[in-house]
Scaffold this active site. Structure first.
Site, PDB file in Angstrom:
ATOM      1  N   CYS A 122      29.735  34.210  -7.721  1.00 49.90           N
ATOM      2  CA  CYS A 122      31.080  33.567  -8.099  1.00 49.90           C
ATOM      3  C   CYS A 122      31.907  34.844  -8.564  1.00 49.90           C
ATOM      4  O   CYS A 122      31.439  35.380  -9.443  1.00 49.90           O
ATOM      5  CB  CYS A 122      31.274  32.416  -9.094  1.00 49.90           C
ATOM      6  SG  CYS A 122      32.891  31.985  -9.593  1.00 49.90           S
ATOM      7  N   THR A 123      33.076  35.030  -7.909  1.00 45.38           N
ATOM      8  CA  THR A 123      33.819  36.301  -7.926  1.00 45.38           C
ATOM      9  C   THR A 123      34.379  36.497  -9.718  1.00 45.38           C
ATOM     10  O   THR A 123      34.651  37.635 -10.191  1.00 45.38           O
ATOM     11  CB  THR A 123      34.829  36.538  -7.085  1.00 45.38           C
ATOM     12  OG1 THR A 123      35.603  35.210  -6.914  1.00 45.38           O
ATOM     13  CG2 THR A 123      34.369  36.832  -5.793  1.00 45.38           C
ATOM     14  N   HIS A 124      34.259  35.236 -10.302  1.00 45.83           N
ATOM     15  CA  HIS A 124      34.957  35.236 -11.749  1.00 45.83           C
ATOM     16  C   HIS A 124      33.688  35.684 -12.604  1.00 45.83           C
ATOM     17  O   HIS A 124      33.954  36.465 -13.719  1.00 45.83           O
ATOM     18  CB  HIS A 124      34.858  33.957 -12.385  1.00 45.83           C
ATOM     19  CG  HIS A 124      36.385  33.220 -11.752  1.00 45.83           C
ATOM     20  ND1 HIS A 124      36.610  32.884 -10.532  1.00 45.83           N
ATOM     21  CD2 HIS A 124      37.322  32.999 -12.601  1.00 45.83           C
ATOM     22  CE1 HIS A 124      37.769  32.226 -10.551  1.00 45.83           C
ATOM     23  NE2 HIS A 124      38.334  32.294 -11.873  1.00 45.83           N
ATOM     24  N   TYR A 157      37.857  25.519  -7.806  1.00 43.63           N
ATOM     25  CA  TYR A 157      37.514  25.304  -6.610  1.00 43.63           C
ATOM     26  C   TYR A 157      36.136  24.555  -6.576  1.00 43.63           C
ATOM     27  O   TYR A 157      35.689  23.671  -5.633  1.00 43.63           O
ATOM     28  CB  TYR A 157      37.407  26.118  -5.666  1.00 43.63           C
ATOM     29  CG  TYR A 157      39.038  26.675  -4.921  1.00 43.63           C
ATOM     30  CD1 TYR A 157      40.140  26.049  -5.343  1.00 43.63           C
ATOM     31  CD2 TYR A 157      38.870  27.625  -4.150  1.00 43.63           C
ATOM     32  CE1 TYR A 157      41.356  26.315  -4.809  1.00 43.63           C
ATOM     33  CE2 TYR A 157      39.983  28.218  -3.470  1.00 43.63           C
ATOM     34  CZ  TYR A 157      41.359  27.396  -3.591  1.00 43.63           C
ATOM     35  OH  TYR A 157      42.546  27.670  -3.134  1.00 43.63           O
ATOM     36  N   GLY A 158      35.323  24.997  -7.558  1.00 45.87           N
ATOM     37  CA  GLY A 158      33.813  24.367  -7.550  1.00 45.87           C
ATOM     38  C   GLY A 158      33.878  22.817  -7.727  1.00 45.87           C
ATOM     39  O   GLY A 158      32.691  22.352  -7.408  1.00 45.87           O
ATOM     40  N   THR A 215      32.821  30.181  -3.292  1.00 48.92           N
ATOM     41  CA  THR A 215      33.112  28.517  -3.068  1.00 48.92           C
ATOM     42  C   THR A 215      34.103  28.196  -1.926  1.00 48.92           C
ATOM     43  O   THR A 215      33.617  27.240  -1.033  1.00 48.92           O
ATOM     44  CB  THR A 215      33.676  28.095  -4.599  1.00 48.92           C
ATOM     45  OG1 THR A 215      32.940  28.670  -5.581  1.00 48.92           O
ATOM     46  CG2 THR A 215      33.578  26.438  -4.357  1.00 48.92           C
ATOM     47  N   CYS A 235      36.325  34.493  -3.005  1.00 46.68           N
ATOM     48  CA  CYS A 235      35.619  33.416  -3.713  1.00 46.68           C
ATOM     49  C   CYS A 235      34.792  32.861  -2.853  1.00 46.68           C
ATOM     50  O   CYS A 235      34.898  32.570  -1.612  1.00 46.68           O
ATOM     51  CB  CYS A 235      36.851  32.283  -3.562  1.00 46.68           C
ATOM     52  SG  CYS A 235      36.371  30.845  -4.067  1.00 46.68           S
ATOM     53  N   ASP A 279      41.797  34.137  -4.471  1.00 40.05           N
ATOM     54  CA  ASP A 279      40.899  33.355  -4.959  1.00 40.05           C
ATOM     55  C   ASP A 279      41.451  32.186  -5.676  1.00 40.05           C
ATOM     56  O   ASP A 279      42.832  31.800  -5.570  1.00 40.05           O
ATOM     57  CB  ASP A 279      40.194  34.145  -6.054  1.00 40.05           C
ATOM     58  CG  ASP A 279      39.135  33.360  -6.703  1.00 40.05           C
ATOM     59  OD1 ASP A 279      38.401  32.757  -6.426  1.00 40.05           O
ATOM     60  OD2 ASP A 279      39.051  33.851  -8.118  1.00 40.05           O
ATOM     61  N   SER A 280      40.866  31.093  -6.238  1.00 40.65           N
ATOM     62  CA  SER A 280      41.127  29.874  -6.721  1.00 40.65           C
ATOM     63  C   SER A 280      41.747  30.490  -8.016  1.00 40.65           C
ATOM     64  O   SER A 280      42.617  29.798  -8.866  1.00 40.65           O
ATOM     65  CB  SER A 280      40.229  29.313  -7.182  1.00 40.65           C
ATOM     66  OG  SER A 280      39.069  29.798  -8.044  1.00 40.65           O
TER      67      SER A 280
HETATM   68  N1  DGL Z   1      35.881  32.576  -7.678  1.00 38.77           N
HETATM   69  C1  DGL Z   1      35.319  31.467  -7.369  1.00 38.77           C
HETATM   70  C2  DGL Z   1      33.952  31.945  -6.407  1.00 38.77           C
HETATM   71  O1  DGL Z   1      33.644  33.088  -6.153  1.00 38.77           O
HETATM   72  C3  DGL Z   1      35.372  30.177  -7.778  1.00 38.77           C
HETATM   73  C4  DGL Z   1      35.724  29.742  -9.097  1.00 38.77           C
HETATM   74  C5  DGL Z   1      36.366  28.129  -8.955  1.00 38.77           C
HETATM   75  O2  DGL Z   1      37.469  27.917  -8.708  1.00 38.77           O
HETATM   76  O3  DGL Z   1      35.449  27.300  -9.103  1.00 38.77           O
HETATM   77  O4  DGL Z   1      33.205  31.083  -6.230  1.00 38.77           O
END
Ligand code: DGL
Length: 286
Positions: free
Chosen positions: A202-204, A55-56, A89, A87, A23-24
């Site tokens: 978003c996995t966060h 990454y977004g 994104t 991720c 992931d990012s």
């Molecule tokens: N965890 C990421 C996702 O699922 C992205 C967060 C990011 O880096 O913007 O989209």
């Protein structure tokens, strides 16, 4: 694609496959947990590309270039049997290029529109994601295919992934700040219908779920795609050949590692990552 399925077939039933979860930043931990539960016997490498986080905010072209560069090094270093791009994104734009470049099977995470459309009663669904994921034609196509009967509100959260990172690093943001980020997800129609399903695309975001649930103006079903990703991994590589005792430890790596605070190391340990390394891959691309 053909290369990916052949490798997956060869891997089926293999003892202790190495699974790389990428992931990012820290969001992929929510996917790592689900996959580890499904294949506790596997060896895990968790990599957060924090040098390029978030990454977004990257353009699609920059994101494809970055993930290919990083993956080149990670595949050479860790020789994974399977990679999970944990991720949304990245997955919504990078998977075709990855599958073309590598023979390793890749499993991606995409917005859980299909289960959301199945779960809603009010037909008002919100998709909470990064601005990148919200802008993708992949996301729009998913909605057109699976949620035609619903009104889907796209909410591109500017800062929510960063707030999840801050939470794990020991610097939680105030309730009012979180509430403002999720507020556009909650829609009421003139006929009294209200949003009843929110996709965590978003996995966060599942890292913040207990707080999001507490701050929601009314109860909704939050859909986390992680269990579906774990099922997909097992579909590709098979289930554990024998009952495993506990979970194997995961190795963690970050491409910058600048935020490795003590609270974050404790949080990583709670996700099974005892040992953490910095595998520096700075931005701009080297
Ligand atoms: N965890 C990421 C996702 O699922 C992205 C967060 C990011 O880096 O913007 O989209």
């Amino acid at each position: 694609m053909a290369g990916a399925s052949l490798s997956a077939a060869a891997l089926r039933g293999a003892a202790e496959p190495t699974i790389l979860v990428f992931d990012s930043g820290l969001g992929g931990l929510t996917v790592l947990d689900a996959v580890r539960r499904a294949r506790p016997d596997a060896r895990y490498v968790y990599v957060g590309d924090d040098a390029a986080f978030p990454y977004g905010r990257l353009t699609e072209a920059a994101l494809v270039a970055r993930v290919l560069t990083v993956m080149e090094r990670l595949v050479a270093t860790h020789r994974p049997d399977l990679v999970v791009i944990a991720c949304n994104t990245a997955s919504t734009v990078v998977l075709p290029a990855l599958r073309q470049r590598f023979t390793t099977p890749f499993v991606g995470v995409v917005p859980p529109i299909k289960p959301a459309a199945a779960a809603t009663r009010s037909r008002l669904v919100s998709l909470l994601a990064t601005p990148g994921t919200v802008a993708r034609s992949y996301t729009r196509d998913l909605i057109a295919t699976y949620a035609e009967a619903c009104t889907v509100t796209l909410v591109g959260a500017q800062n929510l992934a960063s707030y999840a990172e801050a939470e794990l690093a020991g610097f939680p943001v105030d309730d009012a700040v979180l509430a403002a980020e999720i507020a556009p997800c909650f829609v009421t129609e003139a006929d009294g219908r209200r949003t009843d399903v929110v996709c965590l695309a978003c996995t966060h975001y599942p890292l913040l779920l207990p707080r999001l649930e507490a701050l929601a103006p009314w109860p909704v079903t939050w859909i986390d795609p992680a269990p579906a990703i774990a099922r997909r991994v097992v579909q590709l590589i098979g289930s554990a050949p024998r009952a495993a005792e506990g979970y194997g430890a995961a190795h963690g790596a970050f491409t910058a590692g600048t935020c490795l605070t003590d609270p974050l190391r404790t949080a990583l340990a709670a996700h099974g990552i005892g040992e953490v390394a910095v595998e520096a891959i700075p931005l701009p691309l080297q």
